[in-house]
Design an enzyme around this catalytic site. Sequence first.
Site, mmCIF file in Angstrom:
data_model
loop_
_atom_site.group_PDB
_atom_site.id
_atom_site.type_symbol
_atom_site.label_atom_id
_atom_site.label_comp_id
_atom_site.label_asym_id
_atom_site.label_seq_id
_atom_site.Cartn_x
_atom_site.Cartn_y
_atom_site.Cartn_z
ATOM 1 N N ASP A 116 19.994 45.197 42.409
ATOM 2 C CA ASP A 116 18.997 45.839 43.272
ATOM 3 C C ASP A 116 18.610 44.933 44.431
ATOM 4 O O ASP A 116 18.299 43.750 44.246
ATOM 5 C CB ASP A 116 17.748 46.185 42.466
ATOM 6 N N ASP A 174 23.089 39.616 41.657
ATOM 7 C CA ASP A 174 22.038 40.528 41.259
ATOM 8 C C ASP A 174 22.480 41.897 41.798
ATOM 9 O O ASP A 174 23.436 41.989 42.571
ATOM 10 C CB ASP A 174 20.710 40.070 41.873
#
Length: 273
Positions: free
Chosen positions: A11, A9
Amino acid sequence: MAEIVVVFDFDKTIIDVDSDNWVVDELGATDLFNQLLPTMPWNSLMDRMMKELHSQGKTIDDIAEVLKRVPIHPRVVPAIKSAHALGCDLKIVSDANLFFIETILKHLGVMDCFSEINTNPSFVDEEGRLRIFPHHDFTSSSHGCSLCPPNMCKSMVIKRIQASISTEKLIYLGDGSGDFCPSSKLGAGDYVMPRKNFPLWDLICRNPNLIKAEVHEWSDGEELEHGLLHLIKKISEENNANNNSAATQLISVDCKFETMAAQALPQALPVPH
C-alpha cells in the site's frame, strides 16, 4: 541464487493508495468504517467490514472489480518487471491482505515476478464472504514489538529472510510507520528506500542513528523506478568488481603455487648412453 533481494511494501508503495481504504470508500462503507475504527484493531475491523459489505449484497466479484481500478503510477510495473528481469528476488511484506494483493498483482501482470507474499491471510468462505485474519495471531500470543500493530511485525519476516540469505544485498521499499521497524534491522551493506514525506521517511529523518542501511528516498513511481534500478546496477557492478578481484587473486595464487611446485621438483638425472 539471486545476488539482490528486493522487499516491497504494498500500500502506497506499489500502489498509490491504501487498498483497505480504497475498497471501503469505493463500496460506500466509509462512515461505518470510521465509526467502528476506535473500537477494534485495524486488521479485525477489515474482517468486520467484509462481513458488513457481504450483508449489503456486495460480492467478491464487486470487491475484485474495485481492486482492479486501484491507482498506480505508470512506472511502477516496468520497475518491477525490470528488477525481476535483472535476476533480483522480489518479495512483498505488507499489512494488507492476500486477496487484495494477489487480485491487483494478477491484474497488473506481475504476480509471477514475486517469489513470496507475506501479509495477512484471507479466503472466501462457503457463503462467498471474504474473511481476513491476522498475520500474527495476537489473540493467543504477542509478537512482542511495541513499534508495530498487534497483527504484524514486519521485522519478524525480515529476520527470516535475512537468515535464508548469505552474501545477498537487501533493498527495502516502503512508506508507512510499520516499515520503520524492519528498516532498522537492515545491515550496513543494505539499502532502504522510503517514500519522501511519508511516515517511514519522517521516522528515518528523526532517528537516523537507528538506521544502518544506506537511505535513498523517492517521491513517485518514476523516482522509485530510477532509484531502484540505479541501486541494482550499483550492487551488480560492485559484485562483479569483487568477483573479478577474487578471481585475479586466485589466479595469482595458482601461478605462485605452480612456480613453487616447479622449483620443488628434483632435477632430471642424465640418461646414460
